[in-house]
Design a protein around this motif. Structure first.
Motif, mmCIF file in Angstrom:
data_model
loop_
_atom_site.group_PDB
_atom_site.id
_atom_site.type_symbol
_atom_site.label_atom_id
_atom_site.label_comp_id
_atom_site.label_asym_id
_atom_site.label_seq_id
_atom_site.Cartn_x
_atom_site.Cartn_y
_atom_site.Cartn_z
ATOM 1 N N ARG B 66 -8.297 43.153 6.765
ATOM 2 C CA ARG B 66 -8.983 43.212 5.470
ATOM 3 C C ARG B 66 -8.661 42.003 4.613
ATOM 4 O O ARG B 66 -9.545 41.360 4.057
ATOM 5 C CB ARG B 66 -8.471 44.427 4.683
ATOM 6 C CG ARG B 66 -9.391 45.540 4.720
ATOM 7 C CD ARG B 66 -8.895 46.717 3.931
ATOM 8 N NE ARG B 66 -9.563 47.838 4.550
ATOM 9 C CZ ARG B 66 -9.362 49.094 4.267
ATOM 10 N NH1 ARG B 66 -8.474 49.436 3.368
ATOM 11 N NH2 ARG B 66 -10.034 50.027 4.865
ATOM 12 N N ALA B 67 -7.364 41.722 4.498
ATOM 13 C CA ALA B 67 -6.919 40.605 3.663
ATOM 14 C C ALA B 67 -7.471 39.291 4.206
ATOM 15 O O ALA B 67 -7.978 38.454 3.443
ATOM 16 C CB ALA B 67 -5.392 40.582 3.599
ATOM 17 N N LEU B 68 -7.405 39.103 5.525
ATOM 18 C CA LEU B 68 -7.920 37.867 6.126
ATOM 19 C C LEU B 68 -9.415 37.733 5.857
ATOM 20 O O LEU B 68 -9.905 36.635 5.585
ATOM 21 C CB LEU B 68 -7.649 37.844 7.635
ATOM 22 C CG LEU B 68 -6.180 37.866 8.079
ATOM 23 C CD1 LEU B 68 -6.082 37.836 9.604
ATOM 24 C CD2 LEU B 68 -5.387 36.709 7.488
ATOM 25 N N HIS B 70 -10.998 38.637 3.314
ATOM 26 C CA HIS B 70 -11.192 38.196 1.928
ATOM 27 C C HIS B 70 -10.662 36.782 1.711
ATOM 28 O O HIS B 70 -10.572 36.331 0.560
ATOM 29 C CB HIS B 70 -10.494 39.159 0.963
ATOM 30 C CG HIS B 70 -11.213 40.476 0.815
ATOM 31 N ND1 HIS B 70 -12.445 40.583 0.216
ATOM 32 C CD2 HIS B 70 -10.882 41.723 1.207
ATOM 33 C CE1 HIS B 70 -12.829 41.853 0.232
ATOM 34 N NE2 HIS B 70 -11.900 42.568 0.833
#
Lengths: 213, 213
Positions: B66-68, B70
């Protein structure tokens, strides 16, 4: 800033504890090794993550990443579409040759307020899922938030189970969402209930990029 | 192969049900909207996935993805090293510029049977974790299986909490593993207990690529 102090200096007490630890771990290893030796079936499994806690979808996406890391092909169908593309979607769309990504359905049902449309969207999503469940090249299929579509009776659970049973024998399927129906739990190999202990949202913290979306 | 039959044909009964559904969803939307309006704090959160069920680590890796997605930078420290690289590791090592991946520690403790060595490895792993927890460029840190190192007293929980509290204000941290200590749960924002309902392994099915490893 102090250093970790778990084992500051050796002493006879430490030595005795270390010996007890070693004896316990030797026994544990025997038990674990025997279980591993007994578990020899290799076939595709159905994994369900359900319950009211956080981590159901992210666990499914973690399994997709695992499969991709092993060079497997994966397929994702999201049965509930958010207002914005998720981080997982943005990331996994970078690898169209290895991961088929389908965002179907509409927003949460309390956003759409139109049952007939939600049913039609869920059935269209199931048609896409069925295509993945018939493709032996796909090693892992993630059916994200399928449980919600079943719980709301947008899809017939018997039809879903029939299609799951007819899939290629080595294909894994991960199904996420609250309220997994009992018949689906019965058909699954591994089921985890994600039980909330506490949630940042209850403490007034906004849903944030990278964690919640 | 039958088609989904959730809403076969319109009738007055269906229309009444659709109206009741709509009224219920309108009320639900009001409740959800009010909760979202109340939750306005934005800051880095501590998320813990614990319990005996499947999905703790894969949920953490899902949040990394998820973070990657974004465009955030992420860091991973694995406190328990398996015999072989995991699928997640093989996949995430493809993106060294966006995701720092550190596999530390040794195998499961019943494999090593040497407490002093396990403690030294856990402390070295914590030093690496601390480096990530001091780097404001890292948006999300995954401390995979940290709970096990704490449960076995390989690391001091107060030192760990002190370092977590001193991290950059917008940084998220995800901590996985069975047996999260109460002090760490107290310090966290979101905690999920992954409760096993059933597991393929109990039914004689071998741990398999893409699902378990």
């Amino acid at each position: 800033m102090t250093e970790p102090q778990a084992n500051p200096s050796p002493s006879s007490e430490d030595a005795a504890r270390d010996e007890r630890h070693k004896a316990r771990m030797v026994r544990k290893k025997d038990v674990v090794d025997a279980k591993i030796a007994a578990a020899q079936d290799e076939r595709g499994v159905i994994v369900i993550t359900t319950g009211n806690g956080k981590g159901k979808s992210s666990s499914g996406f973690g399994m997709v990443v695992r499969a991709l890391g092993h060079g497997m092909q994966a397929g994702v169908v999201q049965f509930i579409k958010g207002a914005f593309p998720s981080g997982e979607e943005m990331f996994l769309r970078r690898f169209p040759e290895q991961c088929a990504f389908h965002v179907m359905g509409e927003g949460y049902t309390w956003e759409t307020q139109d049952r007939a449309r939600d049913v039609a969207k869920a059935q269209a999503a199931w048609e896409v899922a069925r295509g993945l469940l018939r493709d032996p090249a796909i090693g892992l299929v993630l059916l994200d938030e399928l449980n919600i579509a079943l719980k709301l009776h947008y899809l017939d659970v018997d039809t879903v189970i029939e299609d799951l049973r007819a899939r290629p024998p080595m294909q894994h399927v991960v199904i996420t969402g609250r309220g997994a129906p009992p018949a689906l739990i019965e058909a699954a190999d591994t089921v985890t209930d994600m039980t909330p202990v506490k949630h940042a949202f209850q403490q007034g913290i906004k849903a944030q990029r990278g964690v919640e979306m």
